[in-house]
Design a protein around this motif. Structure first.
Motif, mmCIF file in Angstrom:
data_model
loop_
_atom_site.group_PDB
_atom_site.id
_atom_site.type_symbol
_atom_site.label_atom_id
_atom_site.label_comp_id
_atom_site.label_asym_id
_atom_site.label_seq_id
_atom_site.Cartn_x
_atom_site.Cartn_y
_atom_site.Cartn_z
ATOM 1 N N ARG A 473 -11.448 -45.504 95.879
ATOM 2 C CA ARG A 473 -11.266 -44.621 94.724
ATOM 3 C C ARG A 473 -11.357 -43.149 95.111
ATOM 4 N NH1 ARG A 473 -14.604 -43.648 89.501
ATOM 5 N NH2 ARG A 473 -16.338 -44.628 90.567
ATOM 6 N N MET A 474 -12.292 -42.797 95.975
ATOM 7 C CA MET A 474 -12.427 -41.394 96.376
ATOM 8 C C MET A 474 -11.166 -40.903 97.073
ATOM 9 S SD MET A 474 -15.376 -40.304 95.311
ATOM 10 C CE MET A 474 -15.704 -38.840 96.276
ATOM 11 N N VAL A 479 -5.953 -37.881 97.535
ATOM 12 C CA VAL A 479 -4.525 -37.758 97.822
ATOM 13 C C VAL A 479 -3.745 -37.419 96.555
ATOM 14 C CG1 VAL A 479 -4.631 -39.262 99.838
ATOM 15 C CG2 VAL A 479 -4.157 -40.249 97.600
ATOM 16 N N ALA A 480 -4.256 -37.834 95.398
ATOM 17 C CA ALA A 480 -3.597 -37.457 94.145
ATOM 18 C C ALA A 480 -3.659 -35.950 93.946
ATOM 19 C CB ALA A 480 -4.242 -38.173 92.963
ATOM 20 N N VAL A 607 -22.636 -38.370 89.573
ATOM 21 C CA VAL A 607 -23.558 -38.844 90.611
ATOM 22 C C VAL A 607 -22.838 -39.766 91.585
ATOM 23 C CG1 VAL A 607 -25.624 -40.215 91.052
ATOM 24 C CG2 VAL A 607 -25.582 -38.617 89.131
ATOM 25 N N VAL A 608 -22.094 -40.739 91.029
ATOM 26 C CA VAL A 608 -21.396 -41.711 91.879
ATOM 27 C C VAL A 608 -20.445 -41.006 92.833
ATOM 28 C CG1 VAL A 608 -19.713 -43.590 91.847
ATOM 29 C CG2 VAL A 608 -21.626 -43.611 90.238
ATOM 30 N N LEU A 640 -23.012 -46.915 95.672
ATOM 31 C CA LEU A 640 -22.610 -47.435 96.981
ATOM 32 C C LEU A 640 -21.104 -47.624 97.067
ATOM 33 C CD1 LEU A 640 -25.390 -50.040 97.827
ATOM 34 C CD2 LEU A 640 -25.282 -47.606 98.338
ATOM 35 N N GLU A 641 -20.440 -47.710 95.925
ATOM 36 C CA GLU A 641 -18.980 -47.835 95.911
ATOM 37 C C GLU A 641 -18.331 -46.693 96.678
ATOM 38 O OE1 GLU A 641 -15.245 -47.344 92.774
ATOM 39 O OE2 GLU A 641 -17.322 -47.089 92.098
ATOM 40 N N THR A 642 -18.918 -45.496 96.618
ATOM 41 C CA THR A 642 -18.282 -44.321 97.225
ATOM 42 C C THR A 642 -18.962 -43.870 98.509
ATOM 43 O OG1 THR A 642 -19.647 -42.791 95.921
ATOM 44 C CG2 THR A 642 -17.568 -43.508 94.935
#
Length: 892
Positions: A473-474, A479-480, A607-608, A640-642
């Motif tokens: 996602r990051m 790139v977007a 935060v994420v 933790l996803e990012t």
């Protein structure tokens, strides 16, 4: 002259007027008659092109006539022909002589009423000699044609040096588009006044989606909801079966819709508003036709009082409210025809949400018959937030695999609207096919694609980057932003401001985003935004432009800012604001501020994403301090996803904290746990949930990872006999490929019976070889002739209830049954049950049966017929059955 010829002349002059507005040239627009058309025609060097242009304008004129003729035939049939001609001629002359020279006539939110008044001011009244009915026709035609003028001018491609060439190259497509635009307008009659004009304005202003990536060639280009809208899935609560949201809205009067960022809450409300304005809801929502929509985005009121009813029109245009009849909104609210659409409780600061709840309670208390829909992110308001005001709750779900495929197709359909040759269309076909293949094979992309916003990003980037996609996602946002802030202008050779490169744009936008977040704002007035930009520009001497020029460049070229209403600016989507705010927080090493605000729901995504933006040192400090707080372990896990890397000690500490959270006890906790992805998969596989809440939450956490490795773990629960548990197993099919899920999970079930009360359950029965007993109630408003009701052939016991006889043909499987129960159904005879090849015991309970015709085909198998409840079957029919089939036991 005939009425038809007069209407063609009127259509022609209306098209000429639309051309003036399209050109946007005040000097030409101020001239009368055909100056704009002559100007355009003069730019064409070939005679054939001039003839083609003339034919296209004639076709546009006929499209106008196609709309007007039915109105005259229906409303003014008794008016003498000479009076009809006089009224039509008067309107034509009025348009022909009107000079359009006011700046506000070229505004994007111009409405028919304002154009009508402007034209009347410029041309002396021509209806003085008409009769009362003739005057009514004149006024109706003038206002109606003003609406057509606006729609035609807005429906053409944005005027530029190449616009005329494009128009001729795509003439048939443009004509079809204009016809479609006009067809979407509400149908006016002679009794309509302000209601109609307001509906038309709502339909025009909200009937679009700013689909990311569709606007690349033209920042103002929008596409109608009819192309872009995807019907969303939702559930009545976290544990209920999922249904199409339209099914759940049917019959409801007050609804609170909750959904994560990017799930399409605002788009859903726009769709409802447009369907209301046009009175063309689908059949299951037919009783909502005739409503009047009021769309209220709460982000507009972050710094001011919430609106009283007379301010409910603020969002749809600055002109129409001035001619609103006194007390009009209150009357609509009072008589139950109002449809109040309140978007974004989460867009208000936490301290103002109680005020918003009180405001909503006051509205429904004062106007109990009004329909009200409210939306929010889940973190901002619990399900029971509006419970005491009798709001039902819907939780939006991510798109299923099938819906993602449909979304991808719709996105590419929208892009094809701009194609000018077969080669570009073929390229889009190839991109669509390639993207679908990637989504089928890459689990991380499937998870991202479940959210409409991110799915649109994937579509745009897949095309822009020649079929390569980010890994997370990051990177997707990164790139977007690169595409929006740099590459598009470079590739199109659009002039840039000297010194204002991608880095400078990011710094300015991130500073504005973080400032908004810190102050609890969702939008801000333009002067304050300009001041904020000026403060940062002082540090950028390389930027050779003033504050105003830089602001306009960011607004018009970045694709990230917009002015939703005059004088205020916000980010196009809050997700981008949060991403940029997190970037600025880490750039300025503002870890302490992020930690201090981490408990506020408006900061959770910040935060994420701050964890993703942070340096290794910042990340360790940020996560460590969040762990020290003790109450934010779920937020740490979601972060933790990012996180690209963690030290061994921090990872072990998070694992220990996670183990204490397992098994999850609620769906909200399950979603937070799942966001950590592979990190938690083994931990979930090793935990041992016991209670229904724990088991259902564990299943959801596994499914929300969208990892194929989760399927065998979910399969462990496929035979749990507890209803809530199996309903969760069913609903989690939406997170995976249906066939893979069916074969890996549902085929492992040993359950012998199932209530088939949803599309999901209907799909599931195909894979459940253990099923013997099925209860098939009619789905009510959710019934569709397109659904195939196919049941496993091994089913031996079928209960079918409340089906209209004419719908039974959609049950396709041929069944050999031991028991068939027909509950609360009104049947002429048994021939409609042709899907039953044989049956041993037949039970009829409630409803009615007028004849046993058709029972003879079961003569070899039928042993018993039971009738329960007085009046279901005439006793004489039972006597006849006993005589005709003496081997069958008939009771009573």
């Amino acid at each position: 002259m005939s009425v038809e010829a007069a209407l063609i002349a009127l259509g022609t002059v209306a098209v000429r007027t639309a051309t003036k507005l399209w050109l946007g040239d005040h000097k030409i627009a101020a001239e009368v008659s055909g100056a704009a058309v002559d100007h355009l025609s003069g730019q064409l060097t070939r005679e054939r092109d001039r003839r083609k242009f003339a034919r296209l304008l004639d076709d546009f004129a006929e499209a106008v006539v196609d709309r007007i003729e039915p109105i005259i035939d229906a409303e003014f049939r008794s008016l003498p022909e000479h009076e009809r001609l006089a009224a039509i001629d008067a309107v034509r002359d009025t348009f022909d002589e009107a000079a359009l020279d006011d700046d506000d006539l070229f505004a994007a939110d111009l409405d028919a009423g304002h154009l009508d008044r402007a034209i009347r001011r410029r041309v002396p009244a021509r209806s003085a000699l008409l009769s009362a009915d003739g005057t009514a026709l004149h006024d109706l035609l003038l206002r109606e044609c003003c609406g057509y003028v606006i729609e035609i001018s807005r429906g053409l491609p944005a005027f530029s040096a190449n616009a005329l060439t494009e128009l001729l190259r795509r003439d048939r497509e443009m004509l079809d588009g204009i016809r479609e635009v006009l067809a979407r307008l509400p149908q006016r009659d002679r009794t309509d006044g302000f209601d109609y004009d307001y509906r038309q304005l709502v339909a025009r202003k909200l009937d679009h989606v700013e689909m990311f990536g569709v606007t690349l060639a033209d920042a103002s280009r929008r596409y109608p909801l009819s192309v872009a809208y995807i019907s969303l899935m939702a559930s009545a609560d976290e544990l209920s079966p999922v249904h199409r949201v339209e099914e759940l809205l049917a019959g409801a009067r007050r609804v609170f819709i909750r959904g994560e960022a990017g799930l399409g809450k605002t788009t859903l409300l726009q769709w409802v508003a447009v369907r209301s304005a046009l009175s063309d809801f689908p059949e299951r929502l037919a009783d909502w036709n005739g409503t009047v929509p009021f769309f209220i985005p709460l982000r507009r009121y972050a710094g001011r009082d919430l609106p009283a009813p007379e301010r409910f029109l603020d969002e749809v245009g600055k002109y129409v409210a001035g001619e609103m009849p006194r007390g009009w909104v209150q009357r609509k609210l009072r008589d139950g025809s109002a449809l109040l659409l309140v978007d974004g409780v989460d867009e208000l600061a936490a301290g103002r949400r109680d005020e918003a709840r009180t405001w909503l309670r006051d509205v429904v208390d004062a106007f109990p018959l009004a329909r009200v829909i409210v939306t929010s992110r889940p973190g901002a308001a619990p399900p029971q937030w509006l419970g005491d005001a009798r709001f039902s709750v819907l939780d939006l779900q991510p798109m299923s695999r099938a819906d993602v495929r449909l979304f991808v197709a719709r996105w590419h359909d929208a892009m094809r609207l701009g194609c000018v040759d077969d080669e570009s269309r073929q390229a889009l076909d190839d991109y669509e096919t390639g993207l679908l293949e990637l989504l089928d094979t890459r689990g991380h992309l499937r998870k991202l694609a479940g959210y409409p916003l991110l799915c649109a990003l994937l579509c745009a980037l897949h095309r822009d980057r020649r079929a390569t996609l980010p890994a997370n996602r990051m990177e997707l946002y990164e790139v977007a932003l690169q595409m929006l802030l740099e590459r598009r202008d470079v590739e199109r050779k659009i002039g840039a401001i000297e010194g204002l490169g991608r880095t400078e744009k990011l710094l300015l936008l991130a500073d504005l985003a973080y400032w908004l977040i810190r102050n609890g704002y969702t939008d801000v007035d333009v002067p304050r935004a300009l001041y904020r930009i000026s403060q940062r520009l002082h540090l950028m001497p390389q930027v050779r432009a003033g504050n105003q020029d830089v602001y306009r460049h960011l607004l018009e070229r970045s694709g990230l800012l917009r002015e939703p209403v005059e004088g205020r600016v916000d980010f196009i989507h809050r997700t981008f604001q949060e991403y940029l705010a997190a970037q600025d927080a880490m750039n300025t090493d503002d870890v302490g501020t992020v930690v201090q605000n981490a408990h506020l729901d408006q900061w959770h995504e910040v935060v994420v994403m701050a964890v993703g933006h942070a340096s290794q040192t910042q990340r360790e400090e940020l996560l460590g301090r969040l762990l020290e707080r003790g109450d934010l372990n779920l937020l740490v896990l979601a972060s933790l996803e990012t996180a690209p890397e963690l030290s061994g000690s921090l990872r072990r500490e998070i694992q220990l904290n996670t183990a204490r959270l397992l098994p999850p006890s609620s769906i909200n906790k399950a979603k937070a746990i799942a966001s950590a992805g592979p990190f938690v998969l083994d931990l979930l596989a090793d935990c041992h949930p016991q209670t229904v809440d724990e088991v259902t939450a564990t299943i959801r956490a596994l499914a929300e990872t969208r990892l194929e490795e989760a399927l065998p773990v979910i399969a462990r629960f496929a035979s749990d006999p507890r209803s809530r548990v199996f309903q969760e197993v069913l609903r989690c099919m939406a997170f995976f490929d249906v066939r893979e899920y069916g074969e890996a999970v549902l085929a492992k079930s040993t359950l012998p019976r199932l209530l088939v009360d949803s599309e999901v359950a209907l799909t599931a029965v195909k894979y459940m070889g253990s099923l013997k007993q099925v209860h098939l109630p009619h789905p009510g408003d959710g019934w569709s002739s397109e659904l195939r009701y196919e049941l496993p052939e091994q089913v031996s016991n079928l209960r079918i209830s409340e089906w209209p006889e004419e719908h039974l043909a959609s049950i396709r499987t041929r069944l050999r049954l031991a028991n068939l129960s027909i509950l609360e159904m009104d049947l002429r005879d048994l021939r409609a049950l042709e899907f039953v090849e044989s049956v041993v015991e037949l039970r009829i309970e409630g409803g009615s049966l007028r004849s046993f015709a058709g029972v003879e085909r079961w003569a070899d198998s039928l042993k018993k017929v039971s009738v329960v409840g007085w009046g279901s079957v005439d006793p004489s029919l039972l006597d006849d059955l006993r005589i005709a089939m003496p081997h069958v036991t008939v009771t009573p």
